[in-house]
Scaffold this motif. Structure first.
Motif, PDB file in Angstrom:
ATOM      1  N   GLU A   1      38.202   2.465  16.075  1.00 17.58           N
ATOM      2  CA  GLU A   1      37.605   1.359  15.489  1.00 17.58           C
ATOM      3  C   GLU A   1      36.676   1.691  14.714  1.00 17.58           C
ATOM      4  O   GLU A   1      36.512   1.038  13.478  1.00 17.58           O
TER       5      GLU A   1
ATOM      6  N   THR B   1      36.460   0.590  10.802  1.00 19.51           N
ATOM      7  CA  THR B   1      35.511  -0.535  10.165  1.00 19.51           C
ATOM      8  C   THR B   1      34.669   0.265   9.079  1.00 19.51           C
ATOM      9  O   THR B   1      34.389  -0.587   8.253  1.00 19.51           O
TER      10      THR B   1
ATOM     11  N   ALA C   1      32.715  -4.260  18.040  1.00 18.07           N
ATOM     12  CA  ALA C   1      34.008  -3.742  19.126  1.00 18.07           C
ATOM     13  C   ALA C   1      33.704  -2.223  19.310  1.00 18.07           C
ATOM     14  O   ALA C   1      34.081  -1.772  20.506  1.00 18.07           O
TER      15      ALA C   1
END
Length: 160
Positions: free
Chosen positions: A66, A70, A102
């Motif tokens: 993630e 991102t 996250a």
């Protein structure tokens, strides 16, 4: 016409249930390994700790993936090269800050999960060490007679 048969049967059943008593518990029978049921050797702790290590490492992996996603999304938003043809700005619908949140949640939850797995490994090692001490008190050598239709003898047993 009112029938009171089922109601009367219910009242009689409930009244007689208070006089019932349970049977006393029976002692645990030894299982195939010769140990009584419930004698701990740490298998449960080691199994749960292994599962928790897998979950913790999975959360770290998800957080790392993630983070990469991102950062790429943030570069796209900073360059202003969204998707102008669709009419939806991905930088407004999915802001990069949510991706970082996250990542923080995934890594944050992985820490207590991995600490818990370490504690379970330590407990499993302690339980196994106690079980080995308990088993060490059993005689390491023994001698016993045997017999059958064709003969008899003495059996010597050594445990290492």
């Amino acid at each position: 016409m009112v029938r009171s048969g089922p109601f009367v049967a219910l009242v009689i059943t409930l009244a007689s249930a208070s006089a019932a008593s349970a049977a006393p518990p029976t002692p645990a029978a030894p299982n195939q390994t010769g140990r009584a049921e419930g004698t701990p050797r740490g298998e449960l702790e080691f199994g749960l700790a292994s599962v928790l290590v897998g979950v913790g490492l999975g959360l770290i992996a998800v957080g790392s993936i993630e983070l990469v996603r991102t950062r790429e999304h943030q570069r796209t938003c900073n360059a202003g090269t969204g998707n102008p043809g669709s009419g939806i700005d991905p930088c407004l619908v999915d802001p990069p800050g949510l991706g970082y949140a996250a990542v923080g949640l995934a890594w944050g939850f992985s820490v207590p999960v991995l600490v818990g797995s370490g504690l379970l490994f330590a407990r499993g090692a302690r339980v196994l060490r106690e079980a080995r001490r308990r088993d060490a008190r059993v005689a390491r050598s023994g001698i016993g007679p045997w017999w059958n239709r064709t003969g008899a003898g003495v059996s010597l047993t050594l445990r290492f």
